[in-house]
Design an enzyme around this catalytic site. Structure first.
Site, PDB file in Angstrom:
ATOM      1  N   ASN A 209      -0.723 -78.484   4.446  1.00 43.63           N
ATOM      2  CA  ASN A 209      -1.525 -77.469   5.137  1.00 43.63           C
ATOM      3  C   ASN A 209      -2.346 -78.140   6.231  1.00 43.63           C
ATOM      4  O   ASN A 209      -2.249 -79.344   6.431  1.00 43.63           O
ATOM      5  CB  ASN A 209      -2.419 -76.721   4.134  1.00 43.63           C
ATOM      6  CG  ASN A 209      -3.323 -77.689   3.395  1.00 43.63           C
ATOM      7  OD1 ASN A 209      -4.179 -78.330   3.985  1.00 43.63           O
ATOM      8  ND2 ASN A 209      -3.098 -77.819   2.093  1.00 43.63           N
ATOM      9  N   ASP A 278      -0.963 -75.216  -3.600  1.00 47.60           N
ATOM     10  CA  ASP A 278      -0.829 -74.443  -4.836  1.00 47.60           C
ATOM     11  C   ASP A 278       0.552 -74.633  -5.464  1.00 47.60           C
ATOM     12  O   ASP A 278       0.715 -74.476  -6.665  1.00 47.60           O
ATOM     13  CB  ASP A 278      -1.047 -72.952  -4.532  1.00 47.60           C
ATOM     14  CG  ASP A 278      -2.487 -72.694  -4.111  1.00 47.60           C
ATOM     15  OD1 ASP A 278      -3.394 -73.205  -4.785  1.00 47.60           O
ATOM     16  OD2 ASP A 278      -2.697 -71.998  -3.091  1.00 47.60           O
ATOM     17  N   LYS A 288      17.776 -87.654   1.606  1.00 44.17           N
ATOM     18  CA  LYS A 288      17.490 -86.562   2.542  1.00 44.17           C
ATOM     19  C   LYS A 288      18.489 -85.431   2.317  1.00 44.17           C
ATOM     20  O   LYS A 288      19.716 -85.658   2.296  1.00 44.17           O
ATOM     21  CB  LYS A 288      17.595 -87.080   3.974  1.00 44.17           C
ATOM     22  CG  LYS A 288      17.182 -86.021   4.971  1.00 44.17           C
ATOM     23  CD  LYS A 288      17.424 -86.427   6.401  1.00 44.17           C
ATOM     24  CE  LYS A 288      17.306 -85.187   7.257  1.00 44.17           C
ATOM     25  NZ  LYS A 288      17.898 -85.347   8.563  1.00 44.17           N
ATOM     26  N   LYS A 340     -12.869 -70.094 -11.591  1.00 48.18           N
ATOM     27  CA  LYS A 340     -12.897 -71.571 -11.589  1.00 48.18           C
ATOM     28  C   LYS A 340     -14.200 -72.112 -12.167  1.00 48.18           C
ATOM     29  O   LYS A 340     -14.401 -73.316 -12.196  1.00 48.18           O
ATOM     30  CB  LYS A 340     -12.664 -72.095 -10.165  1.00 48.18           C
ATOM     31  CG  LYS A 340     -11.305 -71.659  -9.616  1.00 48.18           C
ATOM     32  CD  LYS A 340     -11.071 -72.121  -8.194  1.00 48.18           C
ATOM     33  CE  LYS A 340      -9.892 -71.408  -7.567  1.00 48.18           C
ATOM     34  NZ  LYS A 340      -8.835 -72.267  -7.106  1.00 48.18           N
TER      35      LYS A 340
END
Ligand code: CTP
Length: 399
Positions: A209, A278, A288, A340
């Site tokens: 990300n 996640d 590969k 959490k």
């Protein structure tokens, strides 16, 4: 960090003089204005030209040079500085300072200055442990001098023991603390995560990300500056880790989970600033994958939610989460806060210009279980870190 701060560096004659050159480079890179005073013995180790080149200023060697620019140079320089650093400080120079002797440009300028003075001793172990030295140090500490404790290890004389000039990062930390103040997190252990994680699919591809790690690194640096012991567990970033923190480099969410869980019981505060993936590819291929093998979808499996797992056995620890949301920020973050089991959660929205990923600034809302959340304006990530740590400190005091 040191933008336009005036740092006067006094250098006395020991083998560690060469390390001061590197230190001055760091100060300059961080925006400081630096001037150097050397004792004559110091110039035997490294020529003044080195420091003149690094600081872009003349080095002060004598109070009575042949062609004086000023007849009160020790007063002028003493007044110019914001902070004075004696690095390395020898047994002899420290002895002179403790006895009020001012017989060269360095000791005379120190006698004349009213700014904070930081001393970085460097000497042989026996000299460092000499009771006369220890008395001198204690006397100077009583008079408000700050000492940066020398490190232990192999010394230039071949002996192993205490007396080696402290690490560069510790000296820089000491200067920051003296210049910027607070030491209110001393004795507290912080575990901070930062950056993205990478979840490999094959040797060339991975899921990740846009997290840069800047927020987590700013938190680690500020906590350290305020006296905390800090472990920074970081995913891949291009940022230099802050000095004097335990730095643990990881790549995947599973590695981050392992490092966090190992240290959880020994920390007082957990701050999960990392953008943990996640999911990860269900299968990693050693070779590969050919594009024909990557057709419509890549099977994924869920990673553990580290913060939620840590929250199951939270005890007195303070837990801080981050929440990245583009829609329904408050409502979604409220769920995360409860699920959490965090003390508070820091909400940021990448749709807000200057906030969240990559930027040097952030715009956050702090949400706890008691109220509607505190909304802060856009500010630097360092300032956001300060606010988060202030809130952590309140919770530490309450527990
Ligand atoms: N977090 C974690 N472990 C994960 C995912 C997230 O510890 N596997 C932590 C993050 O470090 C952050 C908080 O949980 O402190 C919230 O992360 P965020 O990505 O905003 O939310 P998610 O729980 O992943 O939910 P969603 O992606 O649906 O918003």
């Amino acid at each position: 960090m040191f933008f336009e701060k005036k740092i006067l560096v006094g250098i006395s004659g020991g083998i560690a003089v060469y390390k001061t050159a590197e230190l001055i480079r760091e100060f300059k890179k961080a925006g400081a204005l630096v001037r150097v005073i050397m004792t004559r013995k110091a110039t035997k180790f490294v020529a003044p030209l080195t420091f003149e080149t690094l600081t872009e200023n003349s080095v002060l060697l004598d109070l009575f040079p042949e062609n004086p620019v000023s007849y009160t140079v020790h007063i002028d320089w003493a007044r110019w500085a914001d902070v004075m650093l004696v690095c390395p400080a020898t047994y002899n120079t420290i002895g002179k300072l403790a006895s009020g002797i001012a017989d060269n440009a360095l000791t005379t300028t120190i006698a004349a200055t009213q700014v904070p003075i930081i001393i970085c001793p460097a000497m042989n172990t026996a000299m460092y442990q000499n009771p006369i030295y220890q008395e001198n140090q204690q006397k100077l500490v009583r008079h408000g001098y700050t000492f940066v404790r020398p490190g232990s290890g192999e010394l230039a004389c071949g002996e192993v023991g205490e007396g080696r000039l402290a690490d560069k990062a510790e000296i820089i930390d000491a200067v920051k603390r003296v210049l910027y103040g607070r030491y209110d997190l001393a004795g507290k252990r912080f575990l901070i995560t930062a950056g993205p994680t990478e979840e490999p699919l094959d040797p060339v591809r991975y899921l990740t990300n846009r997290s840069s790690g800047k927020m987590g690194y700013a938190l680690a640096e500020q906590a350290r500056l305020r006296g905390a012991e800090v472990t920074l567990v970081s995913g891949p970033t291009v940022i230099t880790p802050p000095g004097a923190v335990e730095f643990v480099r990881i790549r995947t969410a599973a590695e981050m989970e392992h490092e966090v869980m190992q240290r959880l019981n020994t920390c007082d505060v957990l701050i999960m600033a990392a953008a943990v993936s996640d999911y990860r590819p269900a299968q990693y291929s050693d070779h590969k994958l050919k594009k024909k093998a990557l057709t419509n979808s890549i099977p994924l499996v869920a990673n553990t939610d580290i913060l939620a797992r840590a929250g199951k056995d939270k005890g007195n620890r303070v837990h801080v989460g981050f929440s990245v949301e583009t829609d329904n920020d408050l409502e979604n973050s409220q769920h995360k806060l409860l699920e959490k089991n965090c003390d508070f959660i820091v909400i940021n929205n990448p749709h807000v210009p200057g906030a969240a990923f990559q930027a040097d600034t952030n715009k956050v809302t702090l949400l706890d279980k008691t109220g509607p959340g505190s909304v802060y304006p856009l500010m630097s990530k360092t300032q956001v870190a300060e606010i988060i740590l202030d809130n952590v400190l309140k919770l530490i005091k309450q527990s």
